[in-house]
Scaffold this active site. Structure first.
Site, short mmCIF file in Angstrom:
data_model
loop_
_atom_site.label_atom_id
_atom_site.label_comp_id
_atom_site.label_asym_id
_atom_site.label_seq_id
_atom_site.Cartn_x
_atom_site.Cartn_y
_atom_site.Cartn_z
N LYS A 73 46.61 70.99 31.49
CA LYS A 73 47.77 71.42 31.08
C LYS A 73 48.10 71.27 32.65
O LYS A 73 49.48 71.52 32.23
CB LYS A 73 47.35 72.85 30.68
CG LYS A 73 48.60 73.38 29.33
CD LYS A 73 48.21 74.46 29.22
CE LYS A 73 47.23 75.84 28.90
NZ LYS A 73 46.95 75.58 29.55
N THR A 75 47.35 69.81 35.13
CA THR A 75 47.44 69.15 35.73
C THR A 75 48.38 68.01 35.25
O THR A 75 49.47 67.29 36.12
CB THR A 75 46.27 68.04 35.57
OG1 THR A 75 44.97 68.86 35.23
CG2 THR A 75 46.06 66.63 35.95
N ARG A 96 50.39 79.99 36.73
CA ARG A 96 49.81 81.07 37.11
C ARG A 96 49.12 81.09 38.74
O ARG A 96 48.24 79.19 39.17
CB ARG A 96 48.58 81.36 36.45
CG ARG A 96 49.77 81.48 35.22
CD ARG A 96 48.98 81.87 34.54
NE ARG A 96 48.40 80.97 33.87
CZ ARG A 96 46.94 80.55 32.69
NH1 ARG A 96 46.69 81.81 32.54
NH2 ARG A 96 46.70 79.50 32.45
N LYS A 107 35.13 77.75 35.06
CA LYS A 107 36.77 76.64 33.71
C LYS A 107 36.44 76.67 35.34
O LYS A 107 37.45 75.00 34.94
CB LYS A 107 37.52 77.92 33.61
CG LYS A 107 38.65 77.67 33.01
CD LYS A 107 39.26 78.99 32.64
CE LYS A 107 40.78 77.87 32.21
NZ LYS A 107 41.36 77.17 33.00
N ALA A 275 45.07 84.11 29.39
CA ALA A 275 45.88 84.07 27.99
C ALA A 275 45.10 84.40 26.73
O ALA A 275 45.77 85.07 25.34
CB ALA A 275 46.38 82.57 27.54
N PHE A 303 45.69 78.35 28.05
CA PHE A 303 45.04 77.90 26.92
C PHE A 303 45.77 77.56 25.66
O PHE A 303 46.31 76.90 25.67
CB PHE A 303 43.63 78.88 26.02
CG PHE A 303 43.09 79.33 27.29
CD1 PHE A 303 41.95 78.81 27.38
CD2 PHE A 303 42.66 81.31 27.47
CE1 PHE A 303 41.45 79.09 28.68
CE2 PHE A 303 41.96 81.23 27.93
CZ PHE A 303 40.99 80.62 29.34
N PHE A 383 42.36 59.75 29.47
CA PHE A 383 41.21 59.27 30.15
C PHE A 383 40.26 57.57 29.75
O PHE A 383 40.73 57.09 29.31
CB PHE A 383 40.17 60.19 29.28
CG PHE A 383 39.98 61.38 29.45
CD1 PHE A 383 39.06 61.76 30.73
CD2 PHE A 383 40.93 62.14 29.80
CE1 PHE A 383 38.63 63.31 30.95
CE2 PHE A 383 40.69 63.61 29.58
CZ PHE A 383 39.81 64.42 30.45
N TRP A 411 46.87 61.82 36.41
CA TRP A 411 45.63 62.37 36.46
C TRP A 411 45.50 61.69 37.94
O TRP A 411 44.71 61.52 39.23
CB TRP A 411 44.34 62.41 35.95
CG TRP A 411 43.29 62.73 36.90
CD1 TRP A 411 42.81 64.31 36.56
CD2 TRP A 411 41.82 62.52 37.54
NE1 TRP A 411 41.90 64.43 37.46
CE2 TRP A 411 41.31 63.28 37.37
CE3 TRP A 411 42.02 61.05 37.55
CZ2 TRP A 411 39.82 62.60 38.25
CZ3 TRP A 411 40.71 60.50 38.09
CH2 TRP A 411 39.82 61.60 38.65
#
Length: 558
Positions: A73, A75, A96, A107, A275, A303, A383, A411
């Site tokens: 998210k 990224t 954030r 994480k 969150a 999240f 991916f 990415w």
């Protein structure tokens, strides 16, 4: 081919002086307070001078329910910002700040990844500008003042059995969840049961992220209810004369932080409530400031959309008067496979049927976002193992819900990989289709607000409350807090409170375990299921492999 790590890519970044980055938005050098050469804070004088300017367009980035396969998210938020700038728009992101707990736990950080990152990555994921340390200090100053007041005679009549204010630490440490303090004799005070939460779950964090200025910050801090008397009368932070000193500690922390993406586009990083246990949004001050200096502001909420987006809409937008123009829901083929029943070890094998089944989760989130009157777009964070057949299933699912999905390669390719998504987001944001509305009105009783979220967003059959919880709902209403929004603390992995129930479960019961009043932040925290406000470290924490190499560079930090 060797794939570079995030930290290796970040080290190769050709960062510009932060004053040059700020200048892209028309922010003069005297409006920023530098913290070195590549990060700075935005001054209050400049922020106050922005009030008469019109707002840009606000785009929220959220995601499907997270899985161990990852969604990306942050990224995507960074990649979309770079993509918007590449197609000629004046855009920035508002994110954030990361917590040290996940950075050294499991994480990871919150600076993006690959070629869609904000830098300086090491600083951002560690001490940054000291905001979290200031929040931790302000919170624990209040904790110390409570016990000190009791020690020196307890003039306010605090019932030590009814002290609501726990301590905090910005680290995952399960050993501190429940403790006894003031042991060791008369000189150490009166022993009582206590505990720690992680800093990002602190009400001070929420207050910092919702305050409009220093005056509002101090007023909210003063409103914090820290304890009750034997007659159940509330004791507030201002009763202990704590609000002034706490504001002093948070004076600099309230100013938004500015950094840059790998493509030298501006970004605000400010505040960091989780969150799943807090409201999951960056600061109102950063978002509002960004809307005054940029034409498009891309922000994220933590999240899945059932948590971060719901709180963004029902708490942040409601309180700050924000009106989002579009919402991007991030999905990956890998995560949708897991929602379709595929084990993590089998994700590299093509399974279009599992993707189709897992898309029930994506469809649920698209539908939920629509309930707030905000048009949604799907970003497929690609991916290398994704196949055309699998991607087609996601495209098909989005179309069935009346929206579109875009393949994104940010990415690997940075902003170039999101140009198609960016162009469509501009189209949607300017279409006039957004008609934002919160899920429930202020006037709805607290219990009904909780039930509305559970049934409308989680698709639960009902909520369950024991006698103690029912009594607490009634008490909060009688105390005059019934108009507040609710902040659900729930597992991020499922629409239910059972983290193993992936996909789109429905008809479940949401058990309410505890209600915590955040009178300063102006919401009621509703703790469900087995959610913890102080996480623990995994069996093999990330800290095991973080170290300095012979050149003095950080190794193992992503």
């Amino acid at each position: 081919m060797t794939v570079k790590s995030d930290i290796e890519i970040a080290r190769e970044a050709k960062s510009k002086p932060i004053s040059e980055v700020a200048a892209k938005l028309g922010i003069p050098a005297d409006a920023i307070i530098p913290y070195g050469t590549t990060k700075a804070k935005l001054s209050f004088d400049f922020i106050n001078a922005l009030n008469t300017r019109p707002n840009g367009k606000l785009i929220l980035v959220t995601a499907i329910s997270p899985t161990p396969a990852g969604e990306g998210k942050t990224t995507t938020t960074v990649g979309l910002t770079d993509g918007l700038n590449r197609i000629g728009q004046k855009a920035m992101c508002a994110l954030r700040e990361p917590s040290l707990g996940p950075s050294f736990g499991m994480k990871g950080g919150a600076a993006g990844g690959g070629y869609a990152q904000v830098v300086p990555m090491e600083d951002i994921n560690l001490h940054f500008t000291g905001d979290f340390h200031a929040i931790t200090s302000a919170h624990n100053l209040l904790s110390a003042l409570i016990d000190n007041h009791i020690y020196w005679g307890n003039k306010l009549g605090i019932d030590s059995r009814r002290v609501e204010w726990r301590r905090v630490l910005d680290m995952n440490d399960r050993a501190l969840r429940s403790i006894l303090n003031s042991l060791g004799g008369v000189s150490n005070g009166y022993p009582r049961q206590d505990g720690f939460d992680i800093t990002v779950a602190s009400e001070v964090m929420a207050i910092l992220c919702l305050a409009s200025d220093l005056k509002d910050l101090q007023n909210r801090l003063g409103n914090i209810i820290v304890a009750y008397t034997r007659d159940k009368a509330p004791i507030r932070a201002r009763d202990l004369n704590a609000d002034g000193a706490m504001t002093v500690l948070l004076k600099d922390a309230l100013m938004p932080n500015m950094v840059q993406t790998l493509e030298n586009n501006p970004a605000f990083l400010h505040g960091g409530p989780f969150a799943n246990i807090a409201h999951g949004c960056n600061s109102v001050l950063a978002t509002k400031s960004a809307l005054k200096v940029a034409d498009y502001v891309v922000t994220e909420a933590g999240f899945g959309a059932d948590l971060g987006a719901e709180k963004f809409f029902d708490i942040k937008c409601r309180k700050a008067g924000l009106s989002p123009d579009a919402c991007v829901i991030v999905a990956t083929v890998r995560a949708l496979k897991m929602h379709g029943g595929v084990a993590k070890d089998d994700l590299k094998t093509e399974n279009a049927d599992a993707v189709a089944k897992g898309c029930a989760n994506l469809k649920r989130h698209i539908e939920n976002v629509g309930k707030f009157g905000v048009p949604a777009v799907v970003a497929i964070n690609r991916f290398i193992t994704d196949t055309d057949a699998e991607i087609q299933e996601v495209m098909k699912a989005a179309e069935e819900m009346g929206t579109r999905a875009f393949l994104c390669t940010h990415w690997a390719d940075g902003g170039k990989g999101t140009e198609a998504l960016a162009a469509h987001v501009v189209e949607v944001a300017n279409s006039g289709k957004a008609a934002f509305k919160p899920l429930y009105p202020d006037s709805m009783p607290l219990r009904d607000k909780v039930r509305t979220i559970a049934t409308e967003i989680y698709r639960a059959a009902d909520i369950s409350c024991d006698g103690t919880i029912e009594k607490r709902f009634k008490e909060l209403e009688e105390m005059g807090f019934g108009h507040l929004p609710v902040c659900m603390a729930k597992t991020q992995y499922s629409f239910s409170t059972d983290p193993t129930k992936r996909g789109a479960p429905e008809g479940h019961i949401v058990p309410i375990r505890e209600l915590r009043l955040s009178a300063g932040a102006e919401f009621v925290v509703v703790i469900t299921g087995e959610i913890m406000t102080m996480p623990g470290l995994p069996r093999v924490p990330a800290a095991d492999t973080i170290r300095l190499n012979e050149e003095g560079q950080i190794e193992g930090l992503f």
